[in-house]
Every structure is written in C-alpha cells, then in structure tokens.
Write a protein that holds these residues in place. Structure first.
Motif, PDB file in Angstrom:
ATOM      1  N   ASN A   1      -4.703  37.264  -9.044  1.00 30.30           N
ATOM      2  CA  ASN A   1      -5.637  38.277  -9.521  1.00 30.30           C
ATOM      3  C   ASN A   1      -5.606  39.537  -8.663  1.00 30.30           C
ATOM      4  O   ASN A   1      -5.830  40.638  -9.162  1.00 30.30           O
ATOM      5  CB  ASN A   1      -7.054  37.711  -9.592  1.00 30.30           C
ATOM      6  CG  ASN A   1      -7.237  36.792 -10.794  1.00 30.30           C
ATOM      7  OD1 ASN A   1      -6.594  36.983 -11.819  1.00 30.30           O
ATOM      8  ND2 ASN A   1      -8.095  35.806 -10.662  1.00 30.30           N
ATOM      9  N   ARG A   2      -5.319  39.385  -7.362  1.00 29.90           N
ATOM     10  CA  ARG A   2      -5.156  40.587  -6.534  1.00 29.90           C
ATOM     11  C   ARG A   2      -3.957  41.390  -7.018  1.00 29.90           C
ATOM     12  O   ARG A   2      -3.967  42.625  -7.025  1.00 29.90           O
ATOM     13  CB  ARG A   2      -4.975  40.198  -5.064  1.00 29.90           C
ATOM     14  CG  ARG A   2      -6.239  39.709  -4.376  1.00 29.90           C
ATOM     15  CD  ARG A   2      -6.151  39.863  -2.861  1.00 29.90           C
ATOM     16  NE  ARG A   2      -4.924  39.307  -2.306  1.00 29.90           N
ATOM     17  CZ  ARG A   2      -4.761  38.040  -1.941  1.00 29.90           C
ATOM     18  NH1 ARG A   2      -5.770  37.188  -2.084  1.00 29.90           N
ATOM     19  NH2 ARG A   2      -3.623  37.626  -1.428  1.00 29.90           N
ATOM     20  N   THR A   3      -2.915  40.691  -7.443  1.00 24.06           N
ATOM     21  CA  THR A   3      -1.732  41.365  -7.972  1.00 24.06           C
ATOM     22  C   THR A   3      -2.080  42.149  -9.225  1.00 24.06           C
ATOM     23  O   THR A   3      -1.654  43.296  -9.405  1.00 24.06           O
ATOM     24  CB  THR A   3      -0.627  40.340  -8.291  1.00 24.06           C
ATOM     25  OG1 THR A   3      -0.283  39.637  -7.097  1.00 24.06           O
ATOM     26  CG2 THR A   3       0.615  41.018  -8.844  1.00 24.06           C
ATOM     27  N   ILE A   4      -2.872  41.539 -10.104  1.00 27.17           N
ATOM     28  CA  ILE A   4      -3.288  42.240 -11.318  1.00 27.17           C
ATOM     29  C   ILE A   4      -4.134  43.463 -10.966  1.00 27.17           C
ATOM     30  O   ILE A   4      -3.950  44.549 -11.525  1.00 27.17           O
ATOM     31  CB  ILE A   4      -4.071  41.285 -12.246  1.00 27.17           C
ATOM     32  CG1 ILE A   4      -3.131  40.201 -12.800  1.00 27.17           C
ATOM     33  CG2 ILE A   4      -4.733  42.046 -13.393  1.00 27.17           C
ATOM     34  CD1 ILE A   4      -3.818  39.127 -13.618  1.00 27.17           C
ATOM     35  N   LEU A   5      -5.054  43.313 -10.018  1.00 28.66           N
ATOM     36  CA  LEU A   5      -5.907  44.428  -9.608  1.00 28.66           C
ATOM     37  C   LEU A   5      -5.106  45.595  -9.059  1.00 28.66           C
ATOM     38  O   LEU A   5      -5.505  46.757  -9.187  1.00 28.66           O
ATOM     39  CB  LEU A   5      -6.920  43.953  -8.559  1.00 28.66           C
ATOM     40  CG  LEU A   5      -8.148  43.209  -9.085  1.00 28.66           C
ATOM     41  CD1 LEU A   5      -8.898  42.546  -7.954  1.00 28.66           C
ATOM     42  CD2 LEU A   5      -9.056  44.173  -9.843  1.00 28.66           C
ATOM     43  N   ASN A   6      -3.977  45.297  -8.443  1.00 30.90           N
ATOM     44  CA  ASN A   6      -3.138  46.343  -7.863  1.00 30.90           C
ATOM     45  C   ASN A   6      -2.148  46.934  -8.865  1.00 30.90           C
ATOM     46  O   ASN A   6      -1.316  47.772  -8.503  1.00 30.90           O
ATOM     47  CB  ASN A   6      -2.359  45.788  -6.658  1.00 30.90           C
ATOM     48  CG  ASN A   6      -3.266  45.477  -5.482  1.00 30.90           C
ATOM     49  OD1 ASN A   6      -4.311  46.106  -5.328  1.00 30.90           O
ATOM     50  ND2 ASN A   6      -2.888  44.504  -4.667  1.00 30.90           N
ATOM     51  N   SER A   7      -2.223  46.490 -10.124  1.00 32.81           N
ATOM     52  CA  SER A   7      -1.295  46.959 -11.152  1.00 32.81           C
ATOM     53  C   SER A   7      -1.908  48.083 -11.980  1.00 32.81           C
ATOM     54  O   SER A   7      -3.124  48.214 -12.076  1.00 32.81           O
ATOM     55  CB  SER A   7      -0.916  45.804 -12.091  1.00 32.81           C
ATOM     56  OG  SER A   7      -0.313  44.753 -11.374  1.00 32.81           O
ATOM     57  N   ASN A   8      -1.035  48.898 -12.576  1.00 32.06           N
ATOM     58  CA  ASN A   8      -1.487  49.950 -13.478  1.00 32.06           C
ATOM     59  C   ASN A   8      -1.686  49.442 -14.896  1.00 32.06           C
ATOM     60  O   ASN A   8      -2.454  50.003 -15.674  1.00 32.06           O
ATOM     61  CB  ASN A   8      -0.474  51.092 -13.507  1.00 32.06           C
ATOM     62  CG  ASN A   8      -0.317  51.753 -12.151  1.00 32.06           C
ATOM     63  OD1 ASN A   8       0.633  51.492 -11.444  1.00 32.06           O
ATOM     64  ND2 ASN A   8      -1.280  52.594 -11.796  1.00 32.06           N
ATOM     65  N   VAL A   9      -0.956  48.373 -15.238  1.00 32.78           N
ATOM     66  CA  VAL A   9      -1.044  47.826 -16.580  1.00 32.78           C
ATOM     67  C   VAL A   9      -0.622  46.356 -16.541  1.00 32.78           C
ATOM     68  O   VAL A   9       0.222  45.973 -15.724  1.00 32.78           O
ATOM     69  CB  VAL A   9      -0.155  48.611 -17.571  1.00 32.78           C
ATOM     70  CG1 VAL A   9       1.303  48.549 -17.187  1.00 32.78           C
ATOM     71  CG2 VAL A   9      -0.354  48.135 -19.015  1.00 32.78           C
TER      72      VAL A   9
END
Length: 322
Positions: free
Chosen positions: A10-18
């Motif tokens: 989820n941290r990876t998703i939070l750090n993504s633009n899309v």
C-alpha cells in the motif's frame, strides 16, 4: 485501517501517480461471490488510498446478479477511467449508467512477436514435416468443462485425433500459461498439456512443447501454425495479431467480442462443444479452406484494433498528467 496503509504494497500505491488494474475479466455474473469480492478489493484499494485508478482493457459484466451489480455500481464509478475491451462489455457497462468509460482493444495487441525460439523448442518444430495445427488447452476451461461430469483430457485427446484424421495435419500442443514447479492451477496449463500429450507418446504427428516461454515466443509459435485452436484468451489475441486463422473454445463473452472486431465471431464456441469434436474440427477445415479470405479479414481489422489497443496507454498518460 492504518495497519493496512503501512504495508509495503500500500505504501507503493500511495507513492504512485496512477494504479492500473489489468484483470482480464471482472465483475462478471456467474463466477461466484468470492471472485466478485476479490474483484472489489483489488480494484478498490487504490481508490480508498486516494490514487487515480484505471481499469485497463477488460471484459466486464453482465451485471444482472444482485451482489455483482451492487458492488460494481459502487466501485466502477469511482475509477478515473474504465476501458471497455469490446462491444459486449460496453453494452454491459451502459446498464450501470457510467460516464467514465472509453472503448479500447486488448493490451496484448501491442505486444511484439519474438524473432526466434529457444534451441530445444526450435528443434522440435523444425522436425515437423508439413503444416501443423497449434492446440493450446486451458486449465480454466478444464475446470468449467468438468463441472458437468465430463473429462477434459479425454475430450481434448478426441479433438486432436479428429484433427489429425480429418485434416491430415500435424498437431503441436503448447501450454500458453506455464508455471515452473507448480501443480495444475488457473495460471498453469502445463499439467493439462502433459496429460494430453501422454496419450500420443508414440505418434510422431503430435508434438508437445513443455517449456516456459515468453509471450513473444508463444506468439512466434502461433504464427508458424496453419490454424490455432485455443481456450486461452491471450493465445487467441496472438492468433489474431499474427493473422493466423483461429478457432476458440472459450467460456464467456470476452472471446466473441474480440473476434467480432474481425467479423469472426462464428469461430468462437462454448466449452461444451468439446462433447462433439467434429464441431471444432469442422471449423478448422473451414479455416483451412478459406485461409486467404480469413487472413484478409484479420489484416483489414488489425490497424483499427491496434490503434484502440494503444489507447489504453493514452488513457493512463492522461490520468497521470492531471
């Protein structure tokens, strides 16, 4: 929950633009509540974390089931964009009144074909004299077919024997989805293909490829066959992308809605057609006898389909730029 947010995924998703959801089919009636709940969770996490989410080319619907319609109507409107992979999917999405839908083709139409094969696989194919029919069974279709009490391996064996007898061509059996060291599963056709191949150990006209190949290498094998008979969706895409006459034994609207882009929907069948191998064999004969016309039809449709396939990437780029 904050404990979920702190996980690495989820941290990876939070750090993504899309977030790009690439499920092949989702929110479809008849797959059971656990699958619909899984679809909901997979698609919702990015939305819940506040990251724009794009549902890339997929088959969706129908939405007649109460639970499926309820969850789809809650989740899909919250996405940045929903990419409808064909006319049937678009008509299903229209029943939900969505305004965030764009028409596309499958992402796999944008894949490149490999120029060569591993040496051992090339030796197997080069040893074949004459044309061959590529047969790509599916563990998913096996599970669906056997719900009626039938035996899938027996049915595919009868089909291969029918193809050999009626067409006189060789048959190459290839797993399109392969997981090294794993047993049979939804994403592993290796065990099913080996079970079928064992029925033809002493028959030189039937060749079994048992290898973990890339998508491009699988596409190269498909392009070398005279006709493709497959139950795997993306094997069908490879057949169409290489203008190889393709006969499909599938299980949902997702196959025919792609075939219809080329005017070839009559080359798609439900899995129960395996009860009578002459149905598929007859269509293969049709494909051989009308090969040039079918290839011409595929070539005529490919530019538009590839353009729509590239639209997936344009949509993702547009969402990222906002």
């Amino acid at each position: 929950p904050l404990g979920w947010v702190r996980t690495r995924a989820n941290r990876t998703i939070l750090n993504s633009n899309v977030v790009v959801d690439v499920a092949g089919i989702s929110f479809a009636d008849g797959r059971g509540i656990p699958i619909v709940v899984y679809n909901t969770l997979m698609t919702s996490i990015g939305v819940l974390l506040g990251v724009p989410t794009v549902k890339a080319a997929q088959a969706l619907g129908p939405f007649r089931g109460r639970v499926n319609r309820l969850l789809a109507s809650r989740v899909l409107p919250g996405l940045a964009m929903v990419c409808a992979r064909g006319a049937a999917t678009r008509s299903h999405l229209d029943t939900l009144g969505l305004t965030n839908v764009v028409d596309v083709s499958d992402l796999a139409f944008s894949l490149d074909e490999a120029a060569s094969l591993p040496a051992d696989v090339e030796r197997q194919l080069s040893a074949i004299e004459g044309d061959f029919v590529t047969v790509m069974p599916s563990s998913v279709v096996k599970g669906i077919y056997e719900k009626s009490g039938s035996n899938y391996v027996d049915a595919v064996e009868k089909l291969v024997r029918s193809l050999r007898e009626v067409t006189g061509l060789n048959v190459v059996i290839v797993p399109h989805s392969y997981r090294v060291g794993h047993g049979e599963g939804r994403m592993n056709d290796g065990p099913v293909c080996r079970a079928v191949a064992e029925r033809f150990i002493d028959e030189p006209g039937v060749v079994a490829i048992d290898a973990d190949l890339t998508a491009g290498e699988l596409r190269h094998i498909v392009s070398r066959g005279a006709v493709l008979v497959t139950s795997r969706f993306h094997a069908m895409i490879s057949g169409l992308a290489t203008a190889t006459p393709t006969v499909v034994v599938g299980w949902s609207h997702k196959y025919k809605e792609v075939l219809s882009d080329f005017g070839l929907e009559d080359f798609g069948f439900d899995a129960q057609c395996l009860d009578d191998p002459s149905i598929v064999t007859g269509k293969v004969v049709d494909a051989i006898e009308n090969r040039e016309a079918i290839i011409g039809r595929i070539h005529a449709g490919l530019p538009t389909v590839k353009e729509r396939s590239a639209r997936n990437f344009s949509v993702i780029a547009e969402v990222m730029s906002k």
